[in-house]
Write a protein that holds these residues in place. Structure first.
Motif, short mmCIF file in Angstrom:
data_model
loop_
_atom_site.label_atom_id
_atom_site.label_comp_id
_atom_site.label_asym_id
_atom_site.label_seq_id
_atom_site.Cartn_x
_atom_site.Cartn_y
_atom_site.Cartn_z
N PRO A 73 0.84 -1.20 0.00
CA PRO A 73 0.00 0.00 0.00
C PRO A 73 0.87 1.25 0.00
CG PRO A 73 -0.11 -1.10 2.14
CD PRO A 73 0.80 -1.92 1.29
N VAL A 74 0.67 2.16 -0.96
CA VAL A 74 1.46 3.40 -0.98
C VAL A 74 0.63 4.59 -0.50
CG1 VAL A 74 3.09 2.60 -2.73
CG2 VAL A 74 1.07 3.84 -3.45
N LEU A 75 -0.71 4.45 -0.47
CA LEU A 75 -1.57 5.42 0.22
C LEU A 75 -2.39 4.60 1.21
CD1 LEU A 75 -2.98 7.69 -2.66
CD2 LEU A 75 -0.92 8.04 -1.27
N GLY A 90 4.92 17.25 0.13
CA GLY A 90 5.55 16.18 0.90
C GLY A 90 6.78 15.72 0.17
N PRO A 91 7.64 14.97 0.89
CA PRO A 91 8.91 14.56 0.28
C PRO A 91 8.72 13.59 -0.88
CG PRO A 91 8.63 13.60 2.47
CD PRO A 91 7.47 14.52 2.26
N SER A 92 9.76 13.47 -1.67
CA SER A 92 9.76 12.56 -2.81
C SER A 92 9.38 11.15 -2.36
CB SER A 92 11.17 12.58 -3.41
OG SER A 92 11.19 11.82 -4.55
N GLY A 93 8.46 10.54 -3.09
CA GLY A 93 8.09 9.15 -2.79
C GLY A 93 6.96 9.01 -1.78
N CYS A 94 6.43 10.13 -1.27
CA CYS A 94 5.39 10.03 -0.23
C CYS A 94 4.02 9.66 -0.80
CB CYS A 94 5.30 11.32 0.59
SG CYS A 94 4.57 12.69 -0.32
N GLY A 95 3.86 9.77 -2.13
CA GLY A 95 2.60 9.33 -2.74
C GLY A 95 1.80 10.43 -3.43
N LYS A 96 2.42 11.58 -3.69
CA LYS A 96 1.68 12.70 -4.31
C LYS A 96 1.17 12.33 -5.69
CE LYS A 96 5.26 15.48 -4.01
NZ LYS A 96 6.25 14.56 -3.42
N SER A 97 2.07 11.79 -6.54
CA SER A 97 1.64 11.45 -7.91
C SER A 97 0.57 10.36 -7.89
CB SER A 97 2.82 10.95 -8.75
OG SER A 97 3.80 11.94 -8.84
N THR A 98 0.73 9.41 -6.98
CA THR A 98 -0.25 8.32 -6.88
C THR A 98 -1.62 8.89 -6.52
OG1 THR A 98 1.52 6.85 -6.17
CG2 THR A 98 -0.74 6.12 -5.73
N THR A 122 0.97 15.83 -16.18
CA THR A 122 1.90 14.93 -15.48
C THR A 122 3.29 15.56 -15.45
OG1 THR A 122 2.62 13.82 -17.48
CG2 THR A 122 0.64 12.94 -16.43
N GLN A 123 4.21 14.86 -14.80
CA GLN A 123 5.58 15.39 -14.73
C GLN A 123 6.31 15.28 -16.07
OE1 GLN A 123 7.93 13.98 -11.36
NE2 GLN A 123 6.15 14.15 -10.04
N ALA A 124 5.84 14.37 -16.93
CA ALA A 124 6.48 14.21 -18.24
C ALA A 124 5.64 14.93 -19.28
CB ALA A 124 6.59 12.73 -18.58
N SER A 127 3.96 19.66 -5.05
CA SER A 127 5.30 20.22 -5.03
C SER A 127 6.06 19.57 -3.87
CB SER A 127 5.25 21.73 -4.81
OG SER A 127 6.55 22.25 -4.72
N HIS A 128 7.38 19.41 -4.03
CA HIS A 128 8.11 19.02 -2.82
C HIS A 128 8.95 20.19 -2.32
CE1 HIS A 128 10.78 17.45 -6.10
NE2 HIS A 128 11.66 18.12 -5.40
N VAL A 129 8.67 21.39 -2.90
CA VAL A 129 9.38 22.59 -2.47
C VAL A 129 8.48 23.33 -1.49
CG1 VAL A 129 10.51 24.69 -3.27
CG2 VAL A 129 10.34 22.73 -4.80
N1 LIG Z 1 4.74 1.47 -10.79
C1 LIG Z 1 4.98 1.33 -9.49
N2 LIG Z 1 4.98 0.12 -8.90
C2 LIG Z 1 5.20 -0.02 -7.58
N3 LIG Z 1 5.44 1.00 -6.74
C3 LIG Z 1 5.45 2.23 -7.28
C4 LIG Z 1 5.22 2.47 -8.67
N4 LIG Z 1 5.30 3.79 -8.88
C5 LIG Z 1 5.56 4.37 -7.69
N5 LIG Z 1 5.66 3.43 -6.74
C6 LIG Z 1 5.93 3.67 -5.31
O1 LIG Z 1 4.84 4.39 -4.77
C7 LIG Z 1 5.31 5.33 -3.80
C8 LIG Z 1 4.71 6.69 -4.11
O2 LIG Z 1 5.23 7.15 -5.37
P1 LIG Z 1 4.75 8.53 -5.98
O3 LIG Z 1 5.36 8.63 -7.33
O4 LIG Z 1 3.29 8.64 -5.84
O5 LIG Z 1 5.46 9.56 -4.98
P2 LIG Z 1 5.66 11.15 -5.12
O6 LIG Z 1 5.40 11.72 -3.77
O7 LIG Z 1 4.85 11.66 -6.25
O8 LIG Z 1 7.20 11.26 -5.47
P3 LIG Z 1 7.99 12.40 -6.35
O9 LIG Z 1 7.86 13.69 -5.58
O10 LIG Z 1 9.40 11.88 -6.35
O11 LIG Z 1 7.36 12.41 -7.70
C9 LIG Z 1 6.83 5.31 -3.85
O12 LIG Z 1 7.29 4.60 -2.74
C10 LIG Z 1 7.15 4.57 -5.12
O13 LIG Z 1 8.31 3.80 -4.96
#
Ligand SMILES: Nc1ncnc2c1ncn2[C@@H]1O[C@H](COP(=O)(O)OP(=O)(O)OP(=O)(O)O)[C@@H](O)[C@H]1O
Length: 262
Positions: free
Chosen positions: A27-29, A46-54, A90-92, A202-204
């Motif tokens: 679970p990422v959220l 929130g910091p990189s990887g915290c789940g914002k994009s998800t 998106t970011q891309a 944003s992570h800034v």
């Molecule tokens: N395709 C995937 N499969 C499995 N886990 C994933 C996948 N994409 C992202 N994750 C994991 O989900 C978590 C949240 O990722 P997410 O991209 O939502 O974070 P973020 O806060 O947007 O990061 P950033 O600021 O670096 O873009 C991270 O731990 C990441 O490793």
């Protein structure tokens, strides 16, 4: 003035309850509950990887394995009727390098609303070019633009349909301070003049002060939500960054207490 929103302002644009997302096998959220008010700019920080994009992918309906409640503009996230009401960047940047900026926008305008007349489409294209300050580059090939210019083309595409909800994933990454300021001014104009709702990640942390409201995230959870000033006051902090760090410490202390009373 364009009216982006036809619903009463008191109904939130996004309402989440017990929202959980699994990616891969984890679970990422986890059990998120929050609201995004209409006509305002909500910062997702929130910091990189915290789940914002998800979280953003879940809101726009492109994320798999979503459970719990997630209502967007009064419908369940992903409902087909939301497609034209949400703009997502998106970011891309998704632009065609071998087309000019105007050709890219003409192309997306035709796909978005094939029923529109050519004159209306051209009007929309000129409007969004001016919004993102790219009128002077309208005839440049997208492949020759800088990273920041390319991301503004993506933003222009998202603005073509005059969406009620704009979901922008780190739109200011890589931009110089002047462009960042200009973009934030545009976000405020979209919210204040047109009633659009913006969810901007944003992570800034210094971008936090530019938002009406914040969702502070860490490790797949929402640590706190509220206006920047309210979060600073609540934690006795001078900046949102310090407020965030205090909330992290509070959450860690609460987790330790819970652990020791088990
Ligand atoms: N395709 C995937 N499969 C499995 N886990 C994933 C996948 N994409 C992202 N994750 C994991 O989900 C978590 C949240 O990722 P997410 O991209 O939502 O974070 P973020 O806060 O947007 O990061 P950033 O600021 O670096 O873009 C991270 O731990 C990441 O490793």
């Amino acid at each position: 003035m364009m009216n982006y929103s036809s619903r009463p302002p008191e109904e939130p644009a996004v309402h989440a309850q017990d929202l959980t997302v699994v990616r891969g096998s984890r679970p990422v959220l986890r059990g998120l509950g929050f609201t995004v008010p209409r006509g305002r700019i909500t910062g997702l920080l929130g910091p990189s990887g915290c789940g914002k994009s998800t979280l953003m992918r879940a809101v726009v309906g492109t994320q798999a394995k979503v459970t719990g409640t997630l209502d967007v503009l009064g419908r369940p996230a992903g409902h087909p009727s939301l497609r034209t009401r949400i703009g997502y960047v998106t970011q891309a940047p998704s632009v065609y390098d071998d087309l000019t900026v105007r050709q890219n926008l003409d192309y997306f305008a035709a796909i978005l609303d094939p029923g529109k007349t050519g004159a209306d489409r051209r009007h929309d294209v000129e409007r969004v070019l001016a919004d993102v300050d790219l009128t002077g580059h309208a005839d440049s090939l997208a492949g020759t633009l800088s990273g920041g210019q390319r991301s503004r083309v993506s933003l222009a595409v998202a603005l073509l349909g005059t969406p009620e909800l704009l979901v922008l994933d780190e739109p200011t990454v890589g931009l110089d301070p002047v462009l960042r300021r200009d973009l934030w001014q545009l976000f405020h104009r979209l919210a204040e003049d047109r009633g659009a709702t913006l969810l901007v990640s944003s992570h800034v942390m210094d971008e936090a002060e530019r938002c009406h409201r914040l969702l502070l995230m860490r490790a797949g959870e929402v640590l706190a939500e509220g206006a920047p000033e309210a979060l600073r006051t609540r934690t006795g902090a001078d900046t949102v960054e310090t407020a965030f760090l205090r909330l992290v410490d509070e959450a860690a202390a609460a987790a330790r207490t819970e652990e020791s009373t088990r």
